[in-house]
Design an enzyme around this catalytic site. Structure first.
Site, PDB file in Angstrom:
ATOM      1  N   SER A 247     -47.071  -6.706  68.275  1.00 44.20           N
ATOM      2  CA  SER A 247     -46.180  -6.158  69.303  1.00 44.20           C
ATOM      3  C   SER A 247     -45.710  -4.802  68.817  1.00 44.20           C
ATOM      4  CB  SER A 247     -44.974  -7.069  69.549  1.00 44.20           C
ATOM      5  OG  SER A 247     -44.015  -6.414  70.366  1.00 44.20           O
ATOM      6  N   ARG A 248     -45.966  -3.773  69.592  1.00 45.28           N
ATOM      7  CA  ARG A 248     -45.492  -2.447  69.199  1.00 45.28           C
ATOM      8  C   ARG A 248     -43.967  -2.386  69.242  1.00 45.28           C
ATOM      9  NH1 ARG A 248     -49.823  -0.355  72.579  1.00 45.28           N
ATOM     10  NH2 ARG A 248     -51.551   0.373  71.289  1.00 45.28           N
ATOM     11  N   LYS A 249     -43.395  -2.947  70.290  1.00 41.66           N
ATOM     12  CA  LYS A 249     -41.954  -2.853  70.502  1.00 41.66           C
ATOM     13  C   LYS A 249     -41.165  -3.630  69.458  1.00 41.66           C
ATOM     14  CE  LYS A 249     -38.438  -3.524  74.093  1.00 41.66           C
ATOM     15  NZ  LYS A 249     -38.202  -3.970  75.506  1.00 41.66           N
TER      16      LYS A 249
ATOM     17  N   CYS B 177     -53.777 -17.498  86.972  1.00 41.47           N
ATOM     18  CA  CYS B 177     -53.091 -18.754  87.287  1.00 41.47           C
ATOM     19  C   CYS B 177     -53.330 -19.183  88.735  1.00 41.47           C
ATOM     20  CB  CYS B 177     -51.602 -18.631  86.991  1.00 41.47           C
ATOM     21  SG  CYS B 177     -50.766 -17.219  87.760  1.00 41.47           S
TER      22      CYS B 177
ATOM     23  N   SER C  20     -45.387 -10.719  72.749  1.00 40.68           N
ATOM     24  CA  SER C  20     -43.971 -10.697  73.129  1.00 40.68           C
ATOM     25  C   SER C  20     -43.700 -11.188  74.544  1.00 40.68           C
ATOM     26  CB  SER C  20     -43.410  -9.282  72.971  1.00 40.68           C
ATOM     27  OG  SER C  20     -44.085  -8.376  73.834  1.00 40.68           O
ATOM     28  N   GLY C  21     -44.730 -11.346  75.361  1.00 38.22           N
ATOM     29  CA  GLY C  21     -44.538 -11.816  76.726  1.00 38.22           C
ATOM     30  C   GLY C  21     -44.418 -13.325  76.802  1.00 38.22           C
ATOM     31  N   TYR C  22     -44.238 -13.832  78.016  1.00 39.92           N
ATOM     32  CA  TYR C  22     -44.085 -15.279  78.185  1.00 39.92           C
ATOM     33  C   TYR C  22     -45.354 -16.031  77.790  1.00 39.92           C
ATOM     34  CZ  TYR C  22     -39.773 -14.319  80.765  1.00 39.92           C
ATOM     35  OH  TYR C  22     -38.519 -13.903  81.127  1.00 39.92           O
ATOM     36  N   ILE C  23     -46.506 -15.540  78.213  1.00 37.42           N
ATOM     37  CA  ILE C  23     -47.746 -16.217  77.834  1.00 37.42           C
ATOM     38  C   ILE C  23     -48.005 -16.058  76.342  1.00 37.42           C
ATOM     39  CG2 ILE C  23     -50.264 -16.081  78.045  1.00 37.42           C
ATOM     40  CD1 ILE C  23     -49.939 -15.895  81.023  1.00 37.42           C
TER      41      ILE C  23
ATOM     42  N   ASN D 270     -47.997 -22.199  85.467  1.00 46.90           N
ATOM     43  CA  ASN D 270     -48.674 -20.902  85.368  1.00 46.90           C
ATOM     44  C   ASN D 270     -48.765 -20.377  83.939  1.00 46.90           C
ATOM     45  OD1 ASN D 270     -45.717 -20.644  86.102  1.00 46.90           O
ATOM     46  ND2 ASN D 270     -46.100 -18.560  85.405  1.00 46.90           N
TER      47      ASN D 270
END
Length: 330
Positions: free
Chosen positions: A34-36, A142, A10-13, A297
């Site tokens: 993803s738990r959320k 990064c 769920s994050g950007y990476i 990054n």
């Protein structure tokens, strides 16, 4: 064709991993956790991926040849036991990048120190042969990637360096943070880490150079620029000769223009790509060298480098799924 699972998507990476792997001709994404957001379609979290028919799950039961751990620092070491032996693992957290002693100095206690030596540090330009044989790879940070590549050709002639880092807002991740909201972040050039940045540990381990980072948040969404200063006895030609060790590297571009706006690396010109642009300047009067390195990054500093490592681990062409130019304008 191999099967890939992403733990922490769920994050950007995580989003960039999904994007890159979904277009990779030799990869099928089988699971994104993803738990959320369990049960939700991927595009509900990553709207740029609309049309991709995948959903998040909170289950760790999946069939995969490679598992990407795109979870926060400290989480990988807690959950990795569930995956060991079932697939090759590429960890994008900091949990297994450095030795036990360096980890304890820069991060604190480690829950699985016995596993650290089993990981290969996943910087292909330095460890391609080891990565090819590896079952466990620790994807570099990064900032560390940019600085290691700047300093490695000079590791035998300098023991210390000063590094000025300009970093983007996406480097802070996707979690809500008052420092990253638009009214606080817009138009800033904000010092947030003048000493003892954790990525210094990776630079020390890989180059033997003690690098002092000073990190500045700047008003860009993605990308970073590392400006690395050190003493160097020689000439501008000697500097270039050392950097030419990267000639033939598919994702390193040496910037040697003598004039114009683009005569030095700029993150603007690597956005969305797996390239690192490296340039330099030399003050012969004072024997001072500056090496500049710019990268995205989220790509070469994250998901792209992870895919590059995957390609090497499975015997694919190293550039497969990554061989495209940066976005411009960006």
């Amino acid at each position: 064709m191999i099967k890939a699972a992403i733990v922490g998507g769920s994050g950007y990476i995580g989003g960039e991993l999904i994007r890159l792997l979904s277009m990779h001709p030799e990869v099928e994404i089988t699971t994104i956790t993803s738990r959320k957001f369990a049960g939700k379609k991927v595009h509900k979290v990553h709207p740029n991926l609309r049309g991709l028919n995948l959903r998040f799950t909170d289950k760790y039961e999946f069939d995969a040849d490679v598992i990407f751990l795109a979870v926060p620092h400290g989480t990988s070491m807690r959950i990795i036991g569930e995956f060991l032996g079932s697939a090759k693992i590429i960890d994008l957290s900091a949990d297994f990048r450095v030795s036990k002693d360096l980890y304890e100095k820069y991060y604190g206690s480690h829950e699985k120190p016995e596993l650290i030596d089993k990981f290969v540090y996943g910087l292909p330009e330095l460890h391609r042969k080891e990565i090819k044989r590896a079952e466990l790879v620790a994807n570099p940070g990064c900032n560390a990637t940019a600085v290691i590549l700047a300093l490695y050709p000079f590791r035998d002639v300098t023991s210390e360096a000063i590094v000025d880092l300009k970093v983007s807002s996406s480097a802070g991740g996707r979690r809500e943070n008052v420092a990253s909201i638009h009214p606080e972040r817009s138009h800033v050039v904000r010092v947030y880490k003048p000493f003892h940045h954790r990525h210094e540990a990776e630079v020390l381990q890989e180059t033997g150079v003690k690098a002092m980072f000073t990190v500045h948040s700047v008003d860009i969404v993605r990308g970073l620029l590392a400006t690395t200063y050190f003493k160097f006895e020689g000439s501008e030609k000697d500097l270039l000769k050392r950097l030419l060790m990267y000639r033939g590297e598919p994702f390193i571009r040496l910037v040697t223009d003598k004039g114009g706006l683009q005569r030095y690396p700029d993150p603007k010109y690597v956005i969305g790509s797996n390239f690192v642009d490296i340039g330099f300047s030399y003050d012969s009067e004072n024997s001072r060298a500056i090496v500049f390195s710019a990268l995205d990054n989220l790509i070469k500093g994250g998901a792209g480098q992870a895919v590059q490592n995957m390609n090497i681990m499975f015997g694919f062409d190293e550039t497969l799924g990554l061989n495209y130019y940066p976005l411009y304008p960006g």
